[in-house]
Design a protein around this motif. Structure first.
Motif, mmCIF file in Angstrom:
data_model
loop_
_atom_site.group_PDB
_atom_site.id
_atom_site.type_symbol
_atom_site.label_atom_id
_atom_site.label_comp_id
_atom_site.label_asym_id
_atom_site.label_seq_id
_atom_site.Cartn_x
_atom_site.Cartn_y
_atom_site.Cartn_z
ATOM 1 N N MET A 106 0.827 -1.206 0.000
ATOM 2 C CA MET A 106 0.000 0.000 0.000
ATOM 3 C C MET A 106 0.864 1.261 0.000
ATOM 4 S SD MET A 106 -2.986 -1.157 2.650
ATOM 5 C CE MET A 106 -3.768 0.454 2.696
ATOM 6 N N TYR A 107 1.909 1.280 0.816
ATOM 7 C CA TYR A 107 2.800 2.445 0.855
ATOM 8 C C TYR A 107 3.450 2.658 -0.512
ATOM 9 C CZ TYR A 107 2.578 3.554 5.815
ATOM 10 O OH TYR A 107 2.155 3.966 7.055
ATOM 11 N N GLU A 136 -0.012 16.974 -10.916
ATOM 12 C CA GLU A 136 -0.016 15.565 -10.561
ATOM 13 C C GLU A 136 0.549 15.421 -9.154
ATOM 14 O OE1 GLU A 136 -1.234 12.947 -12.516
ATOM 15 O OE2 GLU A 136 -1.986 14.634 -13.683
ATOM 16 N N LEU A 137 -0.203 14.745 -8.292
ATOM 17 C CA LEU A 137 0.235 14.523 -6.913
ATOM 18 C C LEU A 137 0.318 13.031 -6.641
ATOM 19 C CD1 LEU A 137 -2.253 16.970 -5.118
ATOM 20 C CD2 LEU A 137 0.143 17.425 -5.667
ATOM 21 N N ALA A 138 1.366 12.606 -5.967
ATOM 22 C CA ALA A 138 1.418 11.224 -5.493
ATOM 23 C C ALA A 138 0.233 11.032 -4.548
ATOM 24 C CB ALA A 138 2.735 10.956 -4.769
ATOM 25 N N ILE A 139 -0.314 9.828 -4.522
ATOM 26 C CA ILE A 139 -1.492 9.581 -3.686
ATOM 27 C C ILE A 139 -1.214 9.963 -2.236
ATOM 28 C CG2 ILE A 139 -3.011 7.799 -2.739
ATOM 29 C CD1 ILE A 139 -2.837 6.380 -5.440
ATOM 30 N N VAL A 140 -0.042 9.640 -1.732
ATOM 31 C CA VAL A 140 0.284 9.959 -0.343
ATOM 32 C C VAL A 140 0.231 11.469 -0.112
ATOM 33 C CG1 VAL A 140 2.806 9.980 -0.671
ATOM 34 C CG2 VAL A 140 1.858 9.456 1.561
ATOM 35 N N GLU A 141 0.697 12.234 -1.084
ATOM 36 C CA GLU A 141 0.663 13.692 -0.969
ATOM 37 C C GLU A 141 -0.773 14.199 -1.086
ATOM 38 O OE1 GLU A 141 2.679 17.662 -3.010
ATOM 39 O OE2 GLU A 141 2.929 15.722 -3.984
ATOM 40 N N GLU A 196 3.967 5.586 -5.613
ATOM 41 C CA GLU A 196 4.253 5.465 -7.046
ATOM 42 C C GLU A 196 3.123 5.938 -7.950
ATOM 43 O OE1 GLU A 196 5.278 1.350 -7.507
ATOM 44 O OE2 GLU A 196 7.294 1.633 -6.681
ATOM 45 N N ASN A 197 1.906 6.007 -7.451
ATOM 46 C CA ASN A 197 0.768 6.388 -8.280
ATOM 47 C C ASN A 197 0.338 7.816 -7.982
ATOM 48 O OD1 ASN A 197 -0.227 3.801 -9.772
ATOM 49 N ND2 ASN A 197 0.375 3.160 -7.706
#
Length: 171
Positions: free
Chosen positions: A69-70, A84-89, A75-76
């Motif tokens: 998940m991390y 475009e933002l990384a999902i975590v961001e 990566e996505n």
């Protein structure tokens, strides 16, 4: 072996955490018995070592799922407001937008001016807002809308990402 989406992984992680908690409680129940001194040990459905083994297996799966998940969250990416933002961001930004909206709602609910009682000897004291509460109310509504839009983008993306994890034993 079936894979699962990142959205399903979020749910599975919660299921595994709950199962670990239940097994810890079971460990407490099977670890000790009350019996008369000298009497034969009562038969238990499962031994402490069997419960330990199950909890270790689930914890191993939990760690693997967490790692996958991390990695997927890093990566996505999702598109938001032209970038475009990384999902975590994106998740963190949605959290920050909600926190800002919450604070702005407080300012939006404030009175422009109110008399403060209990101060001074007959001289009225006024508490005056140094901002327009209505502007902050409107800003709060807009921030919540943005946070919801971003969260929806993350959720949509989470359903499109497939993790290589065998979920058959849990679903």
């Amino acid at each position: 072996m079936s894979n699962l989406s990142l959205a399903e992984a979020v749910k599975l992680k919660s299921v595994l955490a709950k199962r670990i908690h239940e097994l810890e409680e079971e460990m407490d129940r099977v670890a000790f018995v009350e019996m008369e001194k000298g009497s034969k040990k009562p038969k238990q459905a499962r031994s402490l070592s069997q419960v330990e083994e199950e909890i270790d297996d689930i914890r191993k799966d939990f760690r693997l799922l967490d790692k996958l998940m991390y990695r997927a969250n890093f990566e996505n990416e999702v598109s938001f407001n032209g970038e475009e933002l990384a999902i975590v961001e994106a998740i963190e930004l949605a959290t920050q937008l909600r926190a800002k909206a919450r604070k702005f709602k407080e300012f939006g609910a404030a009175a422009k001016e109110e008399i403060q009682y209990g101060y001074g000897e007959g001289t009225p004291i006024v508490r005056r807002a140094m901002f327009d509460p209505e502007e902050y109310r409107v800003k709060a509504v807009e921030l919540e809308r943005l946070a919801n839009r971003l969260s929806n983008a993350v959720n949509t993306k989470n359903y499109s990402i497939v993790l290589d994890f065998d979920s058959d034993k849990y679903f």
